[in-house]
Design a protein around this motif. Structure first.
Motif, short mmCIF file in Angstrom:
data_model
loop_
_atom_site.label_atom_id
_atom_site.label_comp_id
_atom_site.label_asym_id
_atom_site.label_seq_id
_atom_site.Cartn_x
_atom_site.Cartn_y
_atom_site.Cartn_z
N PHE A 1 0.51 -1.46 0.04
CA PHE A 1 0.27 -0.15 0.00
C PHE A 1 0.42 0.97 0.00
CE2 PHE A 1 -2.97 2.96 1.89
CZ PHE A 1 -4.29 2.83 0.61
N ARG B 1 -3.06 4.37 -5.21
CA ARG B 1 -3.16 4.55 -4.17
C ARG B 1 -4.99 4.55 -4.25
NH1 ARG B 1 -0.32 7.43 -0.23
NH2 ARG B 1 1.56 6.64 0.06
N PHE C 1 -8.84 -2.66 7.04
CA PHE C 1 -8.05 -2.21 8.38
C PHE C 1 -8.58 -3.26 9.83
CE2 PHE C 1 -6.99 1.66 6.56
CZ PHE C 1 -5.49 1.74 6.16
N ARG D 1 -10.92 1.93 11.00
CA ARG D 1 -10.93 3.27 10.72
C ARG D 1 -11.49 3.64 10.58
NH1 ARG D 1 -4.60 3.63 10.08
NH2 ARG D 1 -3.49 1.96 11.78
N LEU E 1 -14.78 6.43 10.86
CA LEU E 1 -14.32 7.59 11.04
C LEU E 1 -15.50 8.15 12.04
CD1 LEU E 1 -13.08 10.16 8.37
CD2 LEU E 1 -11.68 9.19 9.63
N HIS F 1 -17.24 10.52 13.21
CA HIS F 1 -18.27 11.58 13.15
C HIS F 1 -19.26 11.55 12.03
CE1 HIS F 1 -14.63 13.55 10.87
NE2 HIS F 1 -15.54 13.77 10.65
N LEU G 1 -16.31 8.18 0.75
CA LEU G 1 -15.61 9.52 1.41
C LEU G 1 -14.43 8.98 0.17
CD1 LEU G 1 -13.50 11.40 3.86
CD2 LEU G 1 -12.71 9.18 4.86
N VAL H 1 -13.22 12.07 -2.15
CA VAL H 1 -11.58 12.68 -2.16
C VAL H 1 -11.20 12.95 -3.50
CG1 VAL H 1 -9.57 11.40 -2.03
CG2 VAL H 1 -10.87 11.55 0.45
N ARG I 1 -16.72 1.07 1.78
CA ARG I 1 -15.71 2.18 1.82
C ARG I 1 -14.08 1.90 1.09
NH1 ARG I 1 -12.49 4.54 6.49
NH2 ARG I 1 -11.30 2.82 6.60
N GLU J 1 -5.71 10.07 13.33
CA GLU J 1 -6.69 8.92 12.56
C GLU J 1 -7.15 9.33 11.18
OE1 GLU J 1 -9.84 7.33 14.45
OE2 GLU J 1 -9.93 5.85 13.35
N ILE J 2 -7.64 10.86 11.40
CA ILE J 2 -8.73 11.59 10.05
C ILE J 2 -6.70 11.68 8.61
CG2 ILE J 2 -9.56 13.19 9.01
CD1 ILE J 2 -11.06 13.83 11.82
N GLU K 1 -4.31 9.60 8.60
CA GLU K 1 -4.31 8.16 8.41
C GLU K 1 -5.77 8.17 7.15
OE1 GLU K 1 -2.35 5.57 10.88
OE2 GLU K 1 -4.21 5.24 11.35
N VAL K 2 -6.34 8.23 7.70
CA VAL K 2 -8.08 7.28 6.69
C VAL K 2 -7.73 8.09 5.27
CG1 VAL K 2 -10.33 7.22 6.62
CG2 VAL K 2 -8.96 6.36 8.51
N LEU K 3 -7.70 9.42 4.89
CA LEU K 3 -7.85 10.10 4.08
C LEU K 3 -6.60 9.99 3.15
CD1 LEU K 3 -8.77 13.63 5.04
CD2 LEU K 3 -9.98 12.75 4.30
N HIS K 4 -5.20 9.79 3.66
CA HIS K 4 -4.00 9.49 3.13
C HIS K 4 -4.49 7.90 2.68
CE1 HIS K 4 0.08 8.37 2.45
NE2 HIS K 4 -0.10 7.80 3.12
#
Lengths: 218, 335
Positions: free
Chosen positions: A49, A78, A85, A89, A91, A93, A102, A106, A150, B229-230, B232-235
């Motif tokens: 990764f 990527r 994971f 992982r 989020l 919120h 997400l 992105v 996801r 963590e945010i 990391e996840v976005l990455h």
């Protein structure tokens, strides 16, 4: 699609945890990555990764040498890989729907273009009724399926899953395995890191076995 | 309602920079929120670390605005005070008695009034001159027995001032026992005092500024750590570094602007109430009048309030930049 050439990995000045790892995986393949705890499964996934650089050797992904790629091109690579994971992982919120959407957000896609796709995928993984729920109220299996959704929403060419059944009961593990097999049938290459032999026995897929730093394909 | 921003008339690269600026994103984000649309922001809007950061920024902005406002007021008062002194000279008539003396004072006053660059001539009466000496000699009749010199206050035109040396020579050649005091020595001392006051204020401002920068950078770093963590996840889902940095810049710029405005508003209220508070606390006596004369009215004019806006912009930019560097530092650990 994936080529590891003479890969070695050490953390700091410690001993090599992976030694002379060589393998080549073709598009559309399905593999288990296994070995005892601490054998280096997660490290190998992280190198796949591009979140960990090998101490030596070359990694080719999708025909590109990953060693000297600038960060923007590594991000582009990527996007062709989905990762699940062990600890999900998600989020906290964001709702389940927003978590799954997400990657597309992105990638800069408009919400209108993916709204139906995300909803359909959530229904397909059995989370149609949990789209507006936040991760803290989801069960372990639901979180795992949301994490898988996801990982695949961006239609990746390669799916990496780190102990995807580690937090679920055997029945849910079977359901998740069927989900991975279905994704593989749709054309996605899949590598599942696990030490669950019961799970591996249910599927006739080659195994990448890590033992004392060396890798062999069985 | 969809809010759109048009930058078609700007050159390409500039338009792109403006379009992707976190400032534009924050303002357009606020507008979108008012229009009632949009999914949840990627960076958690309300967290414990974010609230703590908001409080720290609001307090430090308040203190920075108070200090900058105070330095500004002191500087303005000192300048006004200095300008008052610099626009007046005093002529002293010291020789003569009785009606001849009064006549001499009148002649000198008339002579001065005719000179170019002089706006007003105010000869002080014998009583007024005596009152100036009362603090040292008391209010007894002894003053009438003494040859008290008479003073003439001369207001000069600062835009085209007279040649004071020529005026002095002219006075001394035309009138015996008449001297001109241009307060040069007093002005030099005053200049030293005012400069010391302003420099002291700037030193305090720099200390408060340094404390503000240190507090905000530290609090932003703490808030960034809770968002690891945010990042990391976005990455891992394939976000580019610039995208992640932009999301966090927007978030922290938003916090910086909001909290900064709260702090600046608090300081504004303090400065609006300060004149009233000073009047209430200092009373109406001579000491109060002298106090007001010394520090001025403590009223902040609009450039002073503009200074608060500048402080808010600096604070918000600081938050934004700290978050940007924080994102890149965290991302570097993954590559």
């Amino acid at each position: 699609m994936i080529r590891f050439e003479n890969i070695g990995l050490r953390y700091g000045l410690g001993p090599e945890v992976l030694r002379d790892v060589d393998f080549h995986l073709v598009p559309g393949s399905f593999h288990f990555l296994t070995g005892p705890s601490g054998a280096g499964k997660t490290s190998l996934l992280r190198m796949l990764f591009m979140s960990l650089r090998p101490s030596r050797g070359l990694i080719h992904l999708f025909g590109q040498n990953c060693s000297d790629l600038p960060s923007s091109e590594r991000a582009d690579l990527r996007r062709r890989i989905g990762i699940v994971f062990q600890d999900f992982r998600l989020l906290d919120h964001l709702t389940t729907w927003e978590n799954v959407a997400l990657p597309l957000r992105v990638f800069g896609e408009s919400e209108a273009s993916y709204r139906d796709d995300v909803t359909d995928l959530l229904k397909w993984v059995g989370l149609g009724a949990r789209m507006t729920a936040y991760p803290e109220v989801l069960s372990g299996g639901e979180k795992q399926r949301a994490a898988i959704a996801r990982a695949v929403i961006g239609k990746p060419e390669l799916l990496l899953a780190d102990e995807p059944t580690g937090n679920v009961d055997p029945a849910m593990a079977n359901r998740l395995l069927r989900l991975f097999i279905e994704l593989n049938r749709l054309g996605t290459s899949v590598i599942i890191a696990t030490h669950d032999f019961q799970l591996m026995d249910q599927c006739d897929a080659p195994r990448l076995v890590l033992h004392e730093g060396h890798l062999e394909i069985r | 309602m969809k809010v759109t921003w048009k930058f078609d008339n700007l050159p390409g690269r500039l338009a792109e920079r403006v379009r992707t600026s976190p400032w534009v994103a924050v303002v357009s984000g606020l507008a979108r929120r008012q229009a009632g649309s949009g999914t949840a922001p990627i960076v958690q809007p309300a967290s414990v670390a974010g609230r703590a950061l908001t409080v720290v920024i609001a307090i430090m902005t308040f203190l920075a605005c108070l200090t900058s406002g105070a330095v500004y007021v002191v500087n303005q008062s000192a300048n006004d005070w200095f300008a008052d002194i610099a626009s007046e000279v005093t002529v002293q008539v010291s020789e003569g008695q009785g009606s001849e003396f009064e006549k001499k004072v009148t002649l000198v006053s008339l002579f001065l009034a005719k000179q170019p660059g002089i706006l007003r001539v105010n000869p002080l009466s014998a009583e007024e001159s005596g009152k100036l000496l009362e603090p040292w000699l008391g209010g007894s009749d002894v003053l009438s027995a003494l040859p008290v010199p008479r003073l003439i206050a001369v207001e000069i035109d600062r835009s085209s001032p007279p040649d004071l040396n020529a005026l002095r020579e002219s006075l001394e050649s035309n009138f015996k026992g008449v001297t001109l005091d241009d307060h040069r020595r007093w002005q030099a001392e005053l200049r030293t005092v005012t400069r010391s006051l302003v420099l002291g204020g700037i030193a305090v401002l720099m200390l408060v500024g340094a404390a503000t920068v240190a507090s905000i950078v530290s609090a932003t770093k703490s808030a960034m750590a809770s968002n690891r963590e945010i990042i990391e996840v976005l990455h891992f889902v394939g976000a580019r570094e610039r995208f992640i940095a932009h999301e966090f810049e927007k978030h922290f710029l938003n916090i910086g602007i909001r909290a900064g405005l709260v702090g600046a508003f608090g300081a504004t209220v303090v400065f609006l109430l300060l004149p009233l508070t000073m009047r209430l606390l200092s009373g109406r006596g001579l000491a109060a009048a002298e106090f007001r004369q010394f520090i001025g009215s403590a009223v902040l004019d609009w450039p002073g309030y503009l200074l608060f806006g500048f402080v808010v912009v600096v604070v918000a930019t600081l938050c934004m930049l700290t978050s940007r560097f924080g994102v890149y530092r965290i991302l570097k650990s993954y590559d």
